[in-house]
Design a protein around this motif. Structure first.
Motif, short mmCIF file in Angstrom:
data_model
loop_
_atom_site.label_atom_id
_atom_site.label_comp_id
_atom_site.label_asym_id
_atom_site.label_seq_id
_atom_site.Cartn_x
_atom_site.Cartn_y
_atom_site.Cartn_z
N GLY A 3 8.49 4.39 10.98
CA GLY A 3 7.97 5.03 12.69
C GLY A 3 6.92 6.07 12.15
N ALA A 4 5.76 6.55 11.30
CA ALA A 4 5.01 6.71 11.19
C ALA A 4 3.56 6.39 11.68
CB ALA A 4 4.69 7.86 9.17
N ASP A 5 2.50 7.38 11.53
CA ASP A 5 1.05 6.58 12.01
C ASP A 5 0.22 6.41 11.27
OD1 ASP A 5 1.24 7.40 14.21
OD2 ASP A 5 0.39 9.60 14.76
N ALA A 6 0.76 6.07 9.97
CA ALA A 6 0.34 5.90 8.50
C ALA A 6 1.27 5.82 7.56
CB ALA A 6 -0.92 6.56 7.77
N THR A 7 0.93 4.58 6.51
CA THR A 7 2.03 4.73 5.74
C THR A 7 1.44 5.54 4.47
OG1 THR A 7 2.34 2.60 6.19
CG2 THR A 7 2.69 2.69 3.78
N ASN A 38 -4.77 4.02 7.11
CA ASN A 38 -5.65 4.50 7.97
C ASN A 38 -4.84 4.97 9.08
OD1 ASN A 38 -8.27 4.98 6.74
ND2 ASN A 38 -8.09 2.87 7.06
N ASP A 39 -4.98 5.73 9.74
CA ASP A 39 -4.53 6.57 10.83
C ASP A 39 -4.07 5.31 12.01
OD1 ASP A 39 -3.81 8.73 9.94
OD2 ASP A 39 -5.28 9.86 10.85
N ASP A 40 -2.85 5.09 12.65
CA ASP A 40 -2.22 4.60 13.49
C ASP A 40 -2.38 2.62 13.02
OD1 ASP A 40 -2.39 6.83 15.70
OD2 ASP A 40 -4.92 5.93 15.67
N ASP A 41 -2.28 2.25 11.32
CA ASP A 41 -3.06 1.12 11.30
C ASP A 41 -1.89 1.33 9.33
OD1 ASP A 41 -2.88 -0.98 9.74
OD2 ASP A 41 -5.20 -1.07 10.15
N ALA A 42 -0.53 0.87 9.65
CA ALA A 42 -0.10 1.26 8.90
C ALA A 42 -0.02 0.02 7.49
CB ALA A 42 1.79 0.85 9.35
N GLU A 43 -0.82 -0.97 7.96
CA GLU A 43 -0.58 -2.08 6.94
C GLU A 43 -1.09 -1.36 5.62
OE1 GLU A 43 -0.83 -6.45 7.54
OE2 GLU A 43 -1.92 -5.92 9.43
N LEU A 44 -0.90 -1.79 3.86
CA LEU A 44 -1.59 -1.53 3.20
C LEU A 44 -1.70 -2.81 2.21
CD1 LEU A 44 -0.43 1.82 2.17
CD2 LEU A 44 -2.82 1.09 2.15
N ILE A 45 -2.84 -3.48 1.41
CA ILE A 45 -2.31 -4.58 1.29
C ILE A 45 -3.17 -4.02 -0.52
CG2 ILE A 45 -3.65 -6.55 -0.85
CD1 ILE A 45 -3.64 -7.30 2.95
N VAL A 46 -2.23 -3.65 -1.99
CA VAL A 46 -2.91 -3.06 -2.64
C VAL A 46 -2.68 -4.30 -3.80
CG1 VAL A 46 -2.17 -1.93 -5.19
CG2 VAL A 46 -1.46 -1.18 -2.07
N PHE A 47 -4.24 -4.82 -4.92
CA PHE A 47 -4.00 -5.89 -5.48
C PHE A 47 -3.50 -5.01 -7.09
CE2 PHE A 47 -7.51 -7.58 -8.26
CZ PHE A 47 -6.51 -9.25 -8.70
N ILE A 48 -2.90 -5.87 -8.21
CA ILE A 48 -2.94 -5.51 -9.36
C ILE A 48 -3.45 -5.92 -10.29
CG2 ILE A 48 -1.03 -4.05 -10.55
CD1 ILE A 48 0.37 -3.98 -7.96
N PRO A 49 -4.04 -6.64 -11.38
CA PRO A 49 -4.87 -7.04 -12.34
C PRO A 49 -3.42 -6.87 -13.55
CG PRO A 49 -6.22 -5.69 -12.34
CD PRO A 49 -5.29 -5.00 -10.99
N PHE A 50 -3.42 -7.15 -14.27
CA PHE A 50 -3.19 -6.53 -16.12
C PHE A 50 -3.61 -7.45 -17.06
CE2 PHE A 50 0.58 -7.41 -13.06
CZ PHE A 50 1.00 -6.08 -12.15
N THR A 51 -3.71 -6.93 -17.94
CA THR A 51 -4.67 -6.46 -18.84
C THR A 51 -3.43 -8.49 -19.76
OG1 THR A 51 -3.57 -5.22 -20.71
CG2 THR A 51 -5.29 -4.48 -19.11
N THR A 52 -2.89 -8.46 -19.84
CA THR A 52 -1.76 -9.58 -20.68
C THR A 52 -1.40 -10.16 -19.51
OG1 THR A 52 -0.38 -8.03 -21.21
CG2 THR A 52 -1.52 -8.51 -22.46
N ASP A 53 -0.97 -11.27 -19.04
CA ASP A 53 -0.09 -12.29 -18.47
C ASP A 53 1.74 -11.76 -18.87
OD1 ASP A 53 -1.86 -14.37 -18.06
OD2 ASP A 53 -0.54 -16.02 -18.82
N VAL A 54 2.02 -11.24 -18.24
CA VAL A 54 3.71 -10.65 -17.77
C VAL A 54 4.19 -11.54 -17.15
CG1 VAL A 54 2.14 -8.52 -18.04
CG2 VAL A 54 2.65 -9.01 -16.13
N LYS A 55 5.67 -11.17 -17.10
CA LYS A 55 6.94 -10.75 -17.00
C LYS A 55 7.40 -10.17 -15.99
CE LYS A 55 7.79 -14.57 -20.34
NZ LYS A 55 8.96 -14.27 -21.50
N ILE A 56 8.14 -10.17 -14.54
CA ILE A 56 8.08 -8.70 -14.00
C ILE A 56 9.56 -8.79 -13.52
CG2 ILE A 56 7.85 -7.65 -11.67
CD1 ILE A 56 4.63 -8.54 -11.83
N LYS A 57 10.80 -7.78 -13.74
CA LYS A 57 11.87 -7.78 -13.24
C LYS A 57 11.84 -6.73 -12.61
CE LYS A 57 15.65 -6.36 -15.94
NZ LYS A 57 16.69 -7.94 -15.82
N SER A 58 11.57 -6.15 -12.26
CA SER A 58 11.94 -5.01 -10.88
C SER A 58 10.58 -4.69 -10.37
CB SER A 58 13.46 -4.54 -11.05
OG SER A 58 12.71 -3.53 -12.01
N ILE A 59 10.32 -3.62 -8.94
CA ILE A 59 9.40 -3.31 -8.58
C ILE A 59 10.13 -1.80 -7.82
CG2 ILE A 59 7.72 -2.96 -6.86
CD1 ILE A 59 7.68 -6.20 -7.36
#
Length: 200
Positions: free
Chosen positions: A153-157, A61-82
């Motif tokens: 530095g922008a108003d939104a992410t 949303n404008d004037d609020d740069a924060e975001l939270i993203v929830f990501i579920p998986f169909t199987t357990d995974v090992k994460i190497k990089s993002i």
């Protein structure tokens, strides 16, 4: 760019997508907090080859740069990089924080709790950068929550792509619960019981 598990240049051989966890993400369960358009977070998860496609966007949303993203998986995974592809003109996230196997992270908790790992991000418009995880801590991941607390530095992410690379266990998380282990066989439950009785 993070290296793959082969002994050659991944860009030349175009094998980076082989380690993508895109197919292991439960897209229907992806959610975001503070997104401008409800459900838009789902659109930034796509095949590795489409990471430079800026037509899809998750915007805060404008004037609020924060975001939270929830990501579920169909199987357990090992994460190497993002890999995160953000917006232009200061709209890219400048920091990323990760929480594992939590489906209850809100902004208050995200700012109070210690993440499993956090990264200072660069403006990665072309998807050329990947951020390696502390791999030993990213094993048996059932869900990943990413917190983007700030941008350049922008108003939104704006986020156009989130890519995860690693390996899947290829086992459903509830598979063990449905397995019956027989420590001491009960002869009455087996068809050959009568045959043994006759031979005695």
């Amino acid at each position: 760019m993070g290296s793959c598990l082969h002994q050659h240049d991944c860009e030349e051989y175009e094998c980076a997508g082989d380690w993508s966890l895109y197919k292991n993400i439960d897209i229907t369960g992806v959610t975001a907090l503070n997104e401008t358009v409800e459900g838009s977070a789902k659109s930034v998860f796509k095949p590795w080859e489409q990471r430079s496609d800026l037509s899809t966007v998750l915007a805060s949303n404008d004037d609020d740069a924060e975001l939270i993203v929830f990501i579920p998986f169909t199987t357990d995974v090992k994460i190497k990089s993002i890999c995160v592809v953000g917006g232009v003109d200061g709209h890219s996230p400048s920091k990323m924080r990760a929480f594992l196997n939590r489906d209850d992270i809100d902004f208050s908790q995200a700012n109070d709790l210690t993440p499993v790992q956090e990264w200072e991000l660069a403006e990665n418009i072309r998807g050329e950068l990947e951020y390696p995880t502390k791999y030993a801590k990213f094993q048996g991941v059932a869900s990943l929550t990413l917190h983007f607390p700030s941008n350049f530095g922008a108003d939104a992410t704006h986020v156009h792509y989130i890519g995860l690379r690693g390996e899947a266990t290829q086992m459903k998380r509830d598979a063990i619960a449905n397995t019956v282990y027989e420590a001491m066989p009960n002869p009455s439950e087996h068809k050959y019981t009568k045959l043994f009785t006759c031979l005695i």
